[in-house]
Write a protein that holds these residues in place. Structure first.
Motif, PDB file in Angstrom:
ATOM      1  N   THR A  29      -3.795  17.525  -1.577  1.00 55.60           N
ATOM      2  CA  THR A  29      -2.618  17.356  -1.521  1.00 55.60           C
ATOM      3  C   THR A  29      -2.223  18.882  -1.819  1.00 55.60           C
ATOM      4  O   THR A  29      -0.732  18.613  -0.986  1.00 55.60           O
ATOM      5  CB  THR A  29      -2.714  16.481  -2.965  1.00 55.60           C
ATOM      6  OG1 THR A  29      -3.580  15.460  -2.754  1.00 55.60           O
ATOM      7  CG2 THR A  29      -1.526  16.169  -3.462  1.00 55.60           C
ATOM      8  N   LYS A  32      -0.705  19.943   1.216  1.00 52.93           N
ATOM      9  CA  LYS A  32       0.082  19.606   2.204  1.00 52.93           C
ATOM     10  C   LYS A  32       1.596  19.493   1.358  1.00 52.93           C
ATOM     11  O   LYS A  32       2.799  19.630   2.100  1.00 52.93           O
ATOM     12  CB  LYS A  32      -0.388  17.710   1.914  1.00 52.93           C
ATOM     13  CG  LYS A  32      -1.892  17.157   2.908  1.00 52.93           C
ATOM     14  CD  LYS A  32      -2.236  16.221   2.889  1.00 52.93           C
ATOM     15  CE  LYS A  32      -2.423  15.411   1.513  1.00 52.93           C
ATOM     16  NZ  LYS A  32      -3.019  14.019   1.711  1.00 52.93           N
ATOM     17  N   ASP A  33       1.391  19.198  -0.009  1.00 50.99           N
ATOM     18  CA  ASP A  33       2.423  19.581  -0.866  1.00 50.99           C
ATOM     19  C   ASP A  33       3.429  20.858  -0.424  1.00 50.99           C
ATOM     20  O   ASP A  33       4.887  20.446  -0.193  1.00 50.99           O
ATOM     21  CB  ASP A  33       2.776  19.301  -2.272  1.00 50.99           C
ATOM     22  CG  ASP A  33       1.580  18.016  -2.221  1.00 50.99           C
ATOM     23  OD1 ASP A  33       2.529  17.292  -1.665  1.00 50.99           O
ATOM     24  OD2 ASP A  33       2.175  17.966  -3.868  1.00 50.99           O
ATOM     25  N   ASP A  96       0.195  10.913  -3.693  1.00 50.73           N
ATOM     26  CA  ASP A  96      -1.108  10.675  -2.656  1.00 50.73           C
ATOM     27  C   ASP A  96      -1.896   9.907  -2.167  1.00 50.73           C
ATOM     28  O   ASP A  96      -2.484   9.676  -3.418  1.00 50.73           O
ATOM     29  CB  ASP A  96      -2.166  12.515  -2.391  1.00 50.73           C
ATOM     30  CG  ASP A  96      -2.222  11.895  -0.261  1.00 50.73           C
ATOM     31  OD1 ASP A  96      -2.450  12.058  -0.654  1.00 50.73           O
ATOM     32  OD2 ASP A  96      -3.007  13.843  -1.097  1.00 50.73           O
ATOM     33  N   LYS A 143       1.714  14.152   4.144  1.00 47.72           N
ATOM     34  CA  LYS A 143       1.390  13.328   3.219  1.00 47.72           C
ATOM     35  C   LYS A 143       0.248  12.133   3.146  1.00 47.72           C
ATOM     36  O   LYS A 143      -1.003  12.407   2.382  1.00 47.72           O
ATOM     37  CB  LYS A 143       2.701  12.783   2.051  1.00 47.72           C
ATOM     38  CG  LYS A 143       2.888  12.416   0.881  1.00 47.72           C
ATOM     39  CD  LYS A 143       2.680  13.495   0.255  1.00 47.72           C
ATOM     40  CE  LYS A 143       2.184  13.103  -1.630  1.00 47.72           C
ATOM     41  NZ  LYS A 143       2.715  14.287  -2.608  1.00 47.72           N
ATOM     42  N   SER A 144       0.387  11.056   4.335  1.00 51.54           N
ATOM     43  CA  SER A 144      -0.747  10.199   4.299  1.00 51.54           C
ATOM     44  C   SER A 144      -1.943  11.093   4.552  1.00 51.54           C
ATOM     45  O   SER A 144      -2.770  10.006   5.157  1.00 51.54           O
ATOM     46  CB  SER A 144       0.086   9.158   4.850  1.00 51.54           C
ATOM     47  OG  SER A 144       0.468   9.249   6.254  1.00 51.54           O
ATOM     48  N   LEU A 407       3.956   5.688   2.741  1.00 53.67           N
ATOM     49  CA  LEU A 407       3.076   6.534   2.517  1.00 53.67           C
ATOM     50  C   LEU A 407       1.868   5.551   2.592  1.00 53.67           C
ATOM     51  O   LEU A 407       0.796   5.715   3.736  1.00 53.67           O
ATOM     52  CB  LEU A 407       3.093   7.219   1.850  1.00 53.67           C
ATOM     53  CG  LEU A 407       3.592   8.618   1.425  1.00 53.67           C
ATOM     54  CD1 LEU A 407       3.521   9.166  -0.040  1.00 53.67           C
ATOM     55  CD2 LEU A 407       3.462   9.223   2.465  1.00 53.67           C
TER      56      LEU A 407
END
Length: 425
Positions: A29, A32-33, A96, A143-144, A407
Motif C-alpha cells: 500500500t 501504491k500511495d 486499500d 490503488k486496487s 476500489l
C-alpha cells in the motif's frame, strides 16, 4: 510508456499489462500511495503541458462541430485540473481493499477458510470525451492493484495521451512496474474490437460513453464488460412534497451540470401538486434558460413563465439530452411515476420529493435504479460524493458492480485455505 518511434499492437499492450498486473498485485500500500502522490503532484507541475494539449483538442472539437455538452466534458482548466489532482489524493486516503478479509471461519476438520479481496488483474476502460477519466481510472486501478489499459475517444486524443504519459512516468518513478498504466488510441472500431477480444490478457472492460459505444462492444466483446450506462434520470414531485425543497432539488438535478449522466432529464409531478408547483419551477428554470418539453397536462401550467416550452414527444422521455432541456409530465400518483421510470429510465439515478411515508416506501421499493434518492438531488451519484474518492463510471447492471465503480468494484475474491498437513479422506 512506449518511445515515440515504438509501434505496439493492442495485443502487445495487453500482454505487457498482464505482466505488469502480476507484479502490481504484490505491491504494498505504501508504494501504491507514493505513486498516487507522485501522479497528483505531476498533474499540477505539468499543468501547462496538459492544458496546451487540451487546447488542441478543444480547437479540433470546435472545427468538427462537437456539441456544447461534449465540449464541456472535454474542457480542462487550472481549476478542473486541480480537482482531478485532489481526486487522486482522495483515493490515497481510502483503505486499500487488496487482502481485505471479507469473511473467515474454521471448518470442523481444522482448516481455516478466508475469503479475501484480490485485484482483478488488468482492467481496460473505454471512454468518450472526458479526459478526467484517464486519471480517475488510473488512480483507482493502481490503488486496487490492477494494471490499466486506457482507450479514450479521438476528440480527447491529445489530452488523454499527455495525461496518461504524466501518470505513467510519475507512477514508475515511485516504484510501480513498467506498463502499469498504458493507453491505446488512434484506431477506429477495429482497434476497439481488438481490445474487446483480448480475454487472454484483460479481465474486465468498462465502457463509459453513449449507446453507440455500448452497441459496438456488445457485438464483439469476449472480455467481461461492466457497462457504465447513459443516464435518463427523473425527479418525481409527490402531492405531499415540500414545494420549496422540490424547486431546489429539481433545479439542481437539471442545471448544476446538465452534461453529466446523473443530471435529471424528466420531471414527473403528481396531478394534485401540478398547479402549485409547475409555474414555480418554470419561472425558476427560466433564469437558467432551460427548454421544457411538456405533456398536454403540464403545458398550460408552464407556458408564459419565461422559459421556452414545446410539446413533448414519446422520444423525449427516452432521451439523454445532456443539455438544458427537461421533459415535464403530470402523473396520477407515485405508482404512475414508477411505471414511467421503469418504462423510460436507464436505471441510473432517480429521485422522489415527498413527505408521505407510503409514497416514499413505494418509490424506494418500486424503482430499481442503481441510485434512488429521497428528498435529494440526483447529482450526488458520483464516486467522490459517495466517499469513494473517484469512479470509473456508474454501472446500472445488477451483477458484480452497481452504481459508482470504485476500489472494491475493481477487485474479486479468492478463498485462502490454511491447514497443517490436512488431506481429504
Amino acid at each position: 510508456m512506449a518511445t515515440p518511434t515504438e509501434v505496439r499492437t493492442v495485443t502487445d499492450v495487453a500482454r505487457q499489462a498482464r505482466a505488469a498486473g502480476r507484479r502490481l498485485a504484490a505491491v504494498d500500500t505504501r508504494t501504491k500511495d507514493a505513486a498516487l502522490h507522485a501522479i497528483a503532484d505531476a498533474l499540477q507541475a505539468r499543468a501547462p503541458e496538459i492544458l496546451e494539449a487540451n487546447r488542441r483538442d478543444l480547437d479540433n472539437g470546435r472545427e468538427s462541430g462537437l456539441s456544447s455538452a461534449l465540449m464541456d466534458r472535454l474542457a480542462l482548466d487550472d481549476a478542473r485540473l486541480a480537482k482531478i489532482a485532489d481526486a487522486v489524493r482522495d483515493v490515497i486516503a481510502l483503505r486499500d481493499p487488496v487482502g481485505e478479509t471479507i469473511e473467515g471461519y474454521r471448518l470442523p476438520n481444522g482448516l481455516d477458510v478466508a475469503r479475501q479481496r484480490i485485484p482483478l488483474g488488468v482492467v481496460a476502460v473505454v471512454y468518450e470525451a472526458r479526459p478526467n477519466v484517464t486519471i480517475d481510472a488510473a488512480a483507482l486501478a493502481i490503488k486496487s492493484g490492477n494494471a490499466i489499459v486506457l482507450r479514450g475517444s479521438s476528440s480527447a486524443l491529445h489530452s488523454n495521451a499527455v495525461l496518461a504519459q504524466v501518470a505513467a512516468e510519475a507512477a514508475e518513478s515511485a516504484g510501480l512496474p513498467e506498463h502499469s498504466i498504458q493507453i491505446v488510441g488512434g484506431g477506429g472500431r477495429e482497434e476497439l474490437a481488438e481490445l474487446a477480444t483480448q480475454d487472454r490478457y484483460i479481465d474486465l472492460i468498462v465502457p463509459r460513453g453513449g449507446e453507440g459505444l455500448k452497441a459496438a462492444l456488445k457485438g464483439v466483446a469476449t472480455v467481461p464488460v461492466i457497462f457504465a450506462a447513459a443516464g435518463v434520470g427523473h425527479v418525481y414531485v409527490d402531492a405531499s412534497a415540500d414545494l420549496d425543497q422540490a424547486v431546489e432539488i429539481a433545479q439542481n438535478s437539471k442545471v448544476q451540470r446538465p452534461s453529466a449522466c446523473n443530471a435529471a432529464e424528466t420531471l414527473l409531478v403528481h396531478r394534485d401538486a401540478a398547479a402549485a408547483f409547475l409555474p414555480r419551477i418554470a419561472r425558476r428554470l427560466a433564469d437558467d434558460q432551460v427548454e421544457l418539453r411538456a405533456d398536454e397536462a403540464a403545458r398550460p401550467l408552464v407556458e408564459g413563465q419565461g422559459t421556452p416550452v414545446v410539446a413533448a414527444t414519446e422520444q423525449d422521455w427516452d432521451t439523454e439530452h445532456l443539455a438544458l432541456i427537461l421533459g415535464v409530465r403530470v402523473v396520477d400518483d407515485v405508482h404512475a411515476a414508477i411505471d414511467h421510470i421503469e418504462t423510460h429510465g436507464s436505471g441510473h439515478s432517480d429521485a422522489i420529493v415527498a413527505r408521505d411515508a407510503g409514497a416514499i416506501r413505494a418509490f424506494e421499493r418500486g424503482v430499481g435504479s442503481a441510485a434512488v434518492y429521497v428528498n435529494a438531488s440526483t447529482r450526488f451519484t458520483d464516486g467522490g460524493e459517495f466517499g469513494m474518492g473517484a469512479e470509473i463510471g456508474i454501472s446500472t447492471q445488477k451483477l458484480h458492480a452497481r452504481g459508482p465503480i470504485g476500489l472494491r468494484e475493481l477487485t474479486t475474491y479468492r478463498y485462502l485455505v490454511r491447514g497443517d498437513g490436512h488431506v481429504r479422506s
